[in-house]
Design a protein around this motif. Structure first.
Motif, PDB file in Angstrom:
ATOM      1  N   LYS A  61       0.827  -1.209   0.000  1.00 37.41           N
ATOM      2  CA  LYS A  61       0.000   0.000   0.000  1.00 37.41           C
ATOM      3  C   LYS A  61       0.861   1.259   0.000  1.00 37.41           C
ATOM      4  CE  LYS A  61      -2.111  -0.980   3.854  1.00 37.41           C
ATOM      5  NZ  LYS A  61      -3.003  -0.900   5.034  1.00 37.41           N
ATOM      6  N   ALA A  62       2.103   1.143   0.460  1.00 37.56           N
ATOM      7  CA  ALA A  62       3.036   2.267   0.447  1.00 37.56           C
ATOM      8  C   ALA A  62       4.454   1.722   0.500  1.00 37.56           C
ATOM      9  CB  ALA A  62       2.784   3.206   1.627  1.00 37.56           C
ATOM     10  N   ILE A  63       5.386   2.508  -0.026  1.00 37.82           N
ATOM     11  CA  ILE A  63       6.798   2.130  -0.055  1.00 37.82           C
ATOM     12  C   ILE A  63       7.591   3.271   0.574  1.00 37.82           C
ATOM     13  CG2 ILE A  63       8.774   1.494  -1.500  1.00 37.82           C
ATOM     14  CD1 ILE A  63       6.436   0.853  -3.655  1.00 37.82           C
ATOM     15  N   LEU A  64       8.262   2.959   1.645  1.00 33.79           N
ATOM     16  CA  LEU A  64       9.075   3.940   2.348  1.00 33.79           C
ATOM     17  C   LEU A  64      10.542   3.679   2.011  1.00 33.79           C
ATOM     18  CD1 LEU A  64       8.658   4.913   6.106  1.00 33.79           C
ATOM     19  CD2 LEU A  64      10.812   5.048   4.902  1.00 33.79           C
ATOM     20  N   ILE A  65      11.183   4.630   1.364  1.00 34.65           N
ATOM     21  CA  ILE A  65      12.605   4.514   1.050  1.00 34.65           C
ATOM     22  C   ILE A  65      13.369   5.115   2.234  1.00 34.65           C
ATOM     23  CG2 ILE A  65      14.438   4.991  -0.603  1.00 34.65           C
ATOM     24  CD1 ILE A  65      12.142   3.302  -1.737  1.00 34.65           C
ATOM     25  N   VAL A  76       7.095   7.307   0.149  1.00 38.96           N
ATOM     26  CA  VAL A  76       7.524   8.256   1.175  1.00 38.96           C
ATOM     27  C   VAL A  76       9.041   8.156   1.251  1.00 38.96           C
ATOM     28  CG1 VAL A  76       7.482   8.848   3.630  1.00 38.96           C
ATOM     29  CG2 VAL A  76       5.378   8.113   2.481  1.00 38.96           C
ATOM     30  N   GLY A  77       9.705   9.294   1.259  1.00 39.62           N
ATOM     31  CA  GLY A  77      11.161   9.278   1.197  1.00 39.62           C
ATOM     32  C   GLY A  77      11.827   9.846   2.430  1.00 39.62           C
ATOM     33  N   THR A  78      13.130   9.731   2.426  1.00 40.42           N
ATOM     34  CA  THR A  78      13.976  10.226   3.506  1.00 40.42           C
ATOM     35  C   THR A  78      14.929  11.261   2.922  1.00 40.42           C
ATOM     36  OG1 THR A  78      13.899   8.001   4.462  1.00 40.42           O
ATOM     37  CG2 THR A  78      15.544   9.517   5.345  1.00 40.42           C
ATOM     38  N   VAL A  79      14.870  12.477   3.451  1.00 42.94           N
ATOM     39  CA  VAL A  79      15.754  13.544   2.980  1.00 42.94           C
ATOM     40  C   VAL A  79      16.398  14.200   4.191  1.00 42.94           C
ATOM     41  CG1 VAL A  79      14.358  13.943   0.920  1.00 42.94           C
ATOM     42  CG2 VAL A  79      13.944  15.311   2.979  1.00 42.94           C
ATOM     43  N   ALA A 112       9.857  12.205  12.074  1.00 43.35           N
ATOM     44  CA  ALA A 112       9.191  13.005  11.041  1.00 43.35           C
ATOM     45  C   ALA A 112       8.843  12.151   9.823  1.00 43.35           C
ATOM     46  CB  ALA A 112      10.089  14.169  10.631  1.00 43.35           C
ATOM     47  N   ILE A 113       9.704  11.197   9.475  1.00 38.28           N
ATOM     48  CA  ILE A 113       9.422  10.298   8.352  1.00 38.28           C
ATOM     49  C   ILE A 113       8.197   9.455   8.650  1.00 38.28           C
ATOM     50  CG2 ILE A 113      10.311   8.379   6.978  1.00 38.28           C
ATOM     51  CD1 ILE A 113      13.156   9.481   7.756  1.00 38.28           C
ATOM     52  N   ALA A 114       8.146   8.896   9.862  1.00 37.30           N
ATOM     53  CA  ALA A 114       7.000   8.074  10.245  1.00 37.30           C
ATOM     54  C   ALA A 114       5.715   8.892  10.271  1.00 37.30           C
ATOM     55  CB  ALA A 114       7.254   7.442  11.612  1.00 37.30           C
ATOM     56  N   ARG A 115       5.811  10.142  10.704  1.00 37.32           N
ATOM     57  CA  ARG A 115       4.636  11.016  10.731  1.00 37.32           C
ATOM     58  C   ARG A 115       4.115  11.267   9.319  1.00 37.32           C
ATOM     59  NH1 ARG A 115       6.762  14.634  13.712  1.00 37.32           N
ATOM     60  NH2 ARG A 115       7.285  16.188  12.126  1.00 37.32           N
ATOM     61  N   GLN A 116       5.026  11.470   8.368  1.00 42.44           N
ATOM     62  CA  GLN A 116       4.610  11.661   6.986  1.00 42.44           C
ATOM     63  C   GLN A 116       3.959  10.400   6.427  1.00 42.44           C
ATOM     64  OE1 GLN A 116       4.147  14.067   5.069  1.00 42.44           O
ATOM     65  NE2 GLN A 116       3.944  13.106   3.059  1.00 42.44           N
TER      66      GLN A 116
END
Length: 262
Positions: free
Chosen positions: A69-73, A96-99, A216-220
């Motif tokens: 359902k979603a892909i978190l890099i 959803v990405g990590t920057v 913050a990544i998890a919140r997004q």
């Protein structure tokens, strides 16, 4: 009707476990599949075109196998390079990405001296420099690339000794003095690095605020994934996949410690 498709979390190694920990807190009812691309580790050593091609091929295979359902890099190096290419290749999928957390660092600094501790790949990215131009123009931002810290984090997690001198050699360029001003914030721009943050504090020449972007990544991710209202089927455990097809006893134990079945 509940959506039982998993969320994929992808990293080159174990660094993304720092993000998985926060995802569990934010989305406790979601099923997670953690993908360790150990066959491609470390991403920082890859050229841009080969790594982009690898990520598109790997994510395509994972989509076919798991229909997530979603892909978190969960990797700054991967997402700052290939995030746009992945979204173009798989437009129907949620990414959803990590920057690097440069925006919150610029808001919190008192001295105006910020360092970004990252892999050389993340340091080289135009994406990273665009973040600085957009959010931190009034600050002095030093980019510090480390070839070794990701591997040192993996060693540390598996109980191997990582010496103080070796750690200090990797982070000492983060510490800048300019008259009465000193660096007061270091952005951890690799998901591996938070595992070493207590060691960083021990060897640092002075105290700084170390920014870990995992929460913050998890919140997004929580914003883009609708959480179910009741407990999920416990017969479907959270799992870990190693792209090399092998997992030694230490890695298996580590995954189990994070509630992942290999």
């Amino acid at each position: 009707m509940r959506d039982h498709r998993p969320i994929l979390i992808l990293d080159s190694g174990v660094g993304g476990l720092t993000v998985l920990r926060e995802v569990r807190f934010k989305l406790p009812f979601e099923r997670l599949v953690y993908v360790v691309d150990d066959a491609g580790f470390p991403y920082g050593a890859w050229g841009e075109e080969p790594l982009t091609a690898r990520l598109i091929g790997l994510v395509g295979a994972l989509i076919e196998a798991h229909d997530p359902k979603a892909i978190l890099i969960a990797c700054n190096t991967a997402f700052t390079l290939a995030g746009e290419a992945l979204r173009d290749a798989f437009p129907a999928r949620v990414f959803v990405g990590t920057v690097p957390a440069i925006k919150p660092a610029a808001r919190r600094t008192r001295s105006g001296l910020i360092s970004v501790l990252a892999t050389p790949g993340t340091v080289r990215r135009a994406y990273t420099r665009d973040l600085i131009d957009t959010h931190a123009r009034e600050c002095h931002v030093r980019l510090v690339g480390s070839d070794r810290l990701a591997a040192m984090s993996e060693d540390h997690l598996r109980g191997e000794d990582v010496g103080d001198a070796a750690l200090l050699a990797e982070i000492q360029d983060c510490f800048l003095e300019d008259g009465a001003r000193r660096t007061d914030i270091v952005v951890l721009a690799c998901t591996h690095y938070p595992f070493l943050v207590n060691r960083f504090r021990e060897v640092s020449p002075w105290p700084v605020d170390w920014i870990d972007p995992a929460e913050a990544i998890a919140r997004q991710l929580a914003r883009v994934v609708a959480e179910v209202a009741d407990a999920r089927d416990r017969e479907a455990p959270d799992t870990a996949i190693f792209t090399s097809g092998t997992c030694n006893a230490a890695s298996r134990q580590l995954m189990a410690g994070f509630g992942l079945l290999v």
